[in-house]
Design a protein around this motif. Structure first.
Motif, PDB file in Angstrom:
ATOM      1  N   ILE A  21       0.836  -1.199   0.000  1.00 29.94           N
ATOM      2  CA  ILE A  21       0.000   0.000   0.000  1.00 29.94           C
ATOM      3  C   ILE A  21       0.870   1.248   0.000  1.00 29.94           C
ATOM      4  O   ILE A  21       0.626   2.199  -0.739  1.00 29.94           O
ATOM      5  CB  ILE A  21      -0.944   0.015   1.208  1.00 29.94           C
ATOM      6  CG1 ILE A  21      -2.004  -1.082   1.037  1.00 29.94           C
ATOM      7  CG2 ILE A  21      -1.610   1.370   1.379  1.00 29.94           C
ATOM      8  CD1 ILE A  21      -2.905  -1.251   2.238  1.00 29.94           C
ATOM      9  N   ALA A  22       1.915   1.255   0.820  1.00 29.84           N
ATOM     10  CA  ALA A  22       2.783   2.429   0.894  1.00 29.84           C
ATOM     11  C   ALA A  22       3.441   2.713  -0.444  1.00 29.84           C
ATOM     12  O   ALA A  22       3.488   3.855  -0.905  1.00 29.84           O
ATOM     13  CB  ALA A  22       3.855   2.216   1.971  1.00 29.84           C
ATOM     14  N   ILE A  23       3.949   1.671  -1.103  1.00 27.68           N
ATOM     15  CA  ILE A  23       4.608   1.857  -2.388  1.00 27.68           C
ATOM     16  C   ILE A  23       3.637   2.393  -3.426  1.00 27.68           C
ATOM     17  O   ILE A  23       3.918   3.350  -4.144  1.00 27.68           O
ATOM     18  CB  ILE A  23       5.222   0.526  -2.883  1.00 27.68           C
ATOM     19  CG1 ILE A  23       6.405   0.132  -1.988  1.00 27.68           C
ATOM     20  CG2 ILE A  23       5.695   0.645  -4.322  1.00 27.68           C
ATOM     21  CD1 ILE A  23       6.966  -1.226  -2.292  1.00 27.68           C
ATOM     22  N   VAL A  24       2.471   1.785  -3.516  1.00 29.39           N
ATOM     23  CA  VAL A  24       1.491   2.200  -4.516  1.00 29.39           C
ATOM     24  C   VAL A  24       0.976   3.613  -4.247  1.00 29.39           C
ATOM     25  O   VAL A  24       0.853   4.425  -5.150  1.00 29.39           O
ATOM     26  CB  VAL A  24       0.315   1.199  -4.580  1.00 29.39           C
ATOM     27  CG1 VAL A  24      -0.771   1.724  -5.493  1.00 29.39           C
ATOM     28  CG2 VAL A  24       0.805  -0.153  -5.090  1.00 29.39           C
ATOM     29  N   VAL A  25       0.690   3.917  -2.976  1.00 27.54           N
ATOM     30  CA  VAL A  25       0.177   5.243  -2.646  1.00 27.54           C
ATOM     31  C   VAL A  25       1.201   6.320  -2.959  1.00 27.54           C
ATOM     32  O   VAL A  25       0.892   7.344  -3.557  1.00 27.54           O
ATOM     33  CB  VAL A  25      -0.244   5.320  -1.166  1.00 27.54           C
ATOM     34  CG1 VAL A  25      -0.512   6.757  -0.750  1.00 27.54           C
ATOM     35  CG2 VAL A  25      -1.495   4.482  -0.945  1.00 27.54           C
ATOM     36  N   ILE A  26       2.446   6.095  -2.584  1.00 21.81           N
ATOM     37  CA  ILE A  26       3.478   7.087  -2.874  1.00 21.81           C
ATOM     38  C   ILE A  26       3.626   7.266  -4.380  1.00 21.81           C
ATOM     39  O   ILE A  26       3.705   8.387  -4.885  1.00 21.81           O
ATOM     40  CB  ILE A  26       4.820   6.668  -2.246  1.00 21.81           C
ATOM     41  CG1 ILE A  26       4.738   6.785  -0.720  1.00 21.81           C
ATOM     42  CG2 ILE A  26       5.956   7.547  -2.764  1.00 21.81           C
ATOM     43  CD1 ILE A  26       5.939   6.238  -0.006  1.00 21.81           C
ATOM     44  N   ASP A  72       7.330  15.359   1.855  1.00 20.91           N
ATOM     45  CA  ASP A  72       7.856  15.027   3.182  1.00 20.91           C
ATOM     46  C   ASP A  72       6.889  14.149   3.963  1.00 20.91           C
ATOM     47  O   ASP A  72       7.293  13.182   4.623  1.00 20.91           O
ATOM     48  CB  ASP A  72       8.193  16.295   3.966  1.00 20.91           C
ATOM     49  CG  ASP A  72       7.021  17.271   4.071  1.00 20.91           C
ATOM     50  OD1 ASP A  72       6.101  17.225   3.229  1.00 20.91           O
ATOM     51  OD2 ASP A  72       7.032  18.094   5.015  1.00 20.91           O
ATOM     52  N   THR A  73       5.601  14.454   3.864  1.00 21.82           N
ATOM     53  CA  THR A  73       4.602  13.652   4.570  1.00 21.82           C
ATOM     54  C   THR A  73       4.530  12.237   4.004  1.00 21.82           C
ATOM     55  O   THR A  73       4.465  11.252   4.761  1.00 21.82           O
ATOM     56  CB  THR A  73       3.222  14.316   4.480  1.00 21.82           C
ATOM     57  OG1 THR A  73       3.278  15.584   5.142  1.00 21.82           O
ATOM     58  CG2 THR A  73       2.146  13.464   5.141  1.00 21.82           C
ATOM     59  N   LEU A  74       4.559  12.101   2.697  1.00 22.58           N
ATOM     60  CA  LEU A  74       4.516  10.783   2.075  1.00 22.58           C
ATOM     61  C   LEU A  74       5.725   9.950   2.469  1.00 22.58           C
ATOM     62  O   LEU A  74       5.602   8.752   2.756  1.00 22.58           O
ATOM     63  CB  LEU A  74       4.444  10.927   0.548  1.00 22.58           C
ATOM     64  CG  LEU A  74       3.106  11.396  -0.028  1.00 22.58           C
ATOM     65  CD1 LEU A  74       3.251  11.707  -1.507  1.00 22.58           C
ATOM     66  CD2 LEU A  74       2.026  10.342   0.182  1.00 22.58           C
ATOM     67  N   GLN A  75       6.898  10.584   2.495  1.00 19.42           N
ATOM     68  CA  GLN A  75       8.096   9.823   2.850  1.00 19.42           C
ATOM     69  C   GLN A  75       8.081   9.422   4.323  1.00 19.42           C
ATOM     70  O   GLN A  75       8.473   8.303   4.666  1.00 19.42           O
ATOM     71  CB  GLN A  75       9.345  10.642   2.509  1.00 19.42           C
ATOM     72  CG  GLN A  75       9.554  10.781   1.001  1.00 19.42           C
ATOM     73  CD  GLN A  75      10.861  11.465   0.630  1.00 19.42           C
ATOM     74  OE1 GLN A  75      11.668  11.823   1.493  1.00 19.42           O
ATOM     75  NE2 GLN A  75      11.069  11.661  -0.655  1.00 19.42           N
ATOM     76  N   ARG A  76       7.611  10.311   5.179  1.00 26.24           N
ATOM     77  CA  ARG A  76       7.505   9.943   6.601  1.00 26.24           C
ATOM     78  C   ARG A  76       6.522   8.793   6.789  1.00 26.24           C
ATOM     79  O   ARG A  76       6.782   7.850   7.555  1.00 26.24           O
ATOM     80  CB  ARG A  76       7.047  11.144   7.425  1.00 26.24           C
ATOM     81  CG  ARG A  76       8.112  12.200   7.651  1.00 26.24           C
ATOM     82  CD  ARG A  76       7.680  13.190   8.731  1.00 26.24           C
ATOM     83  NE  ARG A  76       8.563  14.342   8.761  1.00 26.24           N
ATOM     84  CZ  ARG A  76       8.325  15.485   8.133  1.00 26.24           C
ATOM     85  NH1 ARG A  76       7.194  15.623   7.434  1.00 26.24           N
ATOM     86  NH2 ARG A  76       9.168  16.487   8.198  1.00 26.24           N
ATOM     87  N   ASN A  77       5.386   8.877   6.114  1.00 31.82           N
ATOM     88  CA  ASN A  77       4.376   7.828   6.252  1.00 31.82           C
ATOM     89  C   ASN A  77       4.859   6.489   5.716  1.00 31.82           C
ATOM     90  O   ASN A  77       4.326   5.438   6.072  1.00 31.82           O
ATOM     91  CB  ASN A  77       3.084   8.246   5.547  1.00 31.82           C
ATOM     92  CG  ASN A  77       2.364   9.359   6.274  1.00 31.82           C
ATOM     93  OD1 ASN A  77       2.633   9.627   7.451  1.00 31.82           O
ATOM     94  ND2 ASN A  77       1.442  10.020   5.589  1.00 31.82           N
ATOM     95  N   ALA A  78       5.857   6.535   4.853  1.00 32.99           N
ATOM     96  CA  ALA A  78       6.438   5.301   4.323  1.00 32.99           C
ATOM     97  C   ALA A  78       7.592   4.809   5.190  1.00 32.99           C
ATOM     98  O   ALA A  78       8.276   3.842   4.837  1.00 32.99           O
ATOM     99  CB  ALA A  78       6.922   5.519   2.891  1.00 32.99           C
TER     100      ALA A  78
END
Length: 290
Positions: free
Chosen positions: A37-42, A243-249
């Motif tokens: 999910i993280a990979i696809v969402v980012i 930055d938010t996407l990378q932190r969430n990943a």
């Protein structure tokens, strides 16, 4: 957001449920859970194809056939109607802005709705690529399932958050019409990857600013904004900051890899367009502070 009962756009190319031929793709094998999910969402939010990343974590190669019909649900129909009305709003608004501020006619973009997989001159489109604008055919591509991704996986739900996504992609077409996008992309091809990313950030932040201009005109022209709508757009801008996407990943934010801008930058430039609906106010390329 008030959108029901207004005219839709004729510039919709609806490929949902249509035979799409064959495209070379990947099939997930043994990958799931939050990592996938993280990979696809980012990938979706950054507008990049994450096929290579998915391959690294265990994907098998196969042919993905898009022939045959894809079932169109009631939610799909509603999403299509919503996008059509939002697109029509952008057409009226940008035609007015071009007449007043650019002194030339605005040539609207085509918006392609698809479900699953489709093709474009800029490459294959899928749930992993997310919404994007292709200058080669001057079309914006959108899988309406992306709205579900925004709401369920990113906490960025609401009609106006979805409208912001449409407005942002159409803003890239506005950049294309103004000659900005072609100049920026030519420069990106001549510099290092880090410098190319920095130019990409300026492109994307300007599109956010143009989206803010659209929102301001939408309120004044159609009275379509309701209480909380701007907050929805600002929240969406926050959730899709690099930055938010990378932190969430689970990653430490790396500014040299940013391609769209931080959450704070995306919110601030959207607000700039909304508060000062002038194209000149959105000149991110001359701005000393992004």
């Amino acid at each position: 957001m008030k959108w029901q009962g207004r005219r839709g756009s004729r510039n919709i190319e609806d490929r949902r449920g249509r035979t799409g031929g064959m495209s070379r793709g990947k099939a997930v094998s043994g990958v799931g859970g939050l990592g996938l999910i993280a990979i696809v969402v980012i990938g979706s939010l950054l507008g990049v194809d994450v096929t290579s990343l998915l391959n690294e974590v265990g994907m098998g190669s196969t042919d993905v056939r898009t022939s045959g019909s894809t079932q169109i649900t009631a939610a799909d129909k509603r999403a299509g109607e919503f996008v059509s009305v939002t697109l029509a709003d952008t057409e009226e608004i940008w035609s007015e802005i071009f007449k007043a501020q650019v002194n030339k006619p605005y040539d609207p973009a085509i918006l392609v709705l698809f479900k699953g997989v489709t093709q474009s001159p800029c490459g294959g489109a899928s749930g992993a690529t997310g919404p994007f604008y292709c200058p080669a055919d001057q079309k914006a591509y959108l899988d309406t399932d992306f709205f579900t991704t925004m709401e369920r996986q990113l906490g960025a739900g609401g009609d106006f958050a979805a409208a912001y996504v449409v407005a942002h992609e159409i803003a890239h077409h506005v950049q294309d019409e103004l000659g900005i996008l072609s100049q920026a992309n030519r420069l990106r091809a001549q510099v290092s990857e880090e410098d190319s990313n920095a130019i990409s950030v300026r492109i994307e932040l300007q599109a956010d600013c143009f989206s803010g201009i659209w929102a301001r005109y939408a309120q004044e022209r159609f009275g379509s904004l309701e209480r909380g709508d701007i907050a929805e757009a600002m929240n969406a801008a926050k959730q899709i900051g690099d930055d938010t996407l990378q932190r969430n990943a689970g990653r430490v934010p790396s500014p040299h890899t940013f391609t769209h801008g931080t959450s704070e930058q995306r919110q601030r430039w959207f607000a700039t367009g909304f508060e000062t609906p002038d194209l000149a106010a959105c000149d991110t390329f001359s701005a000393e502070r992004l």
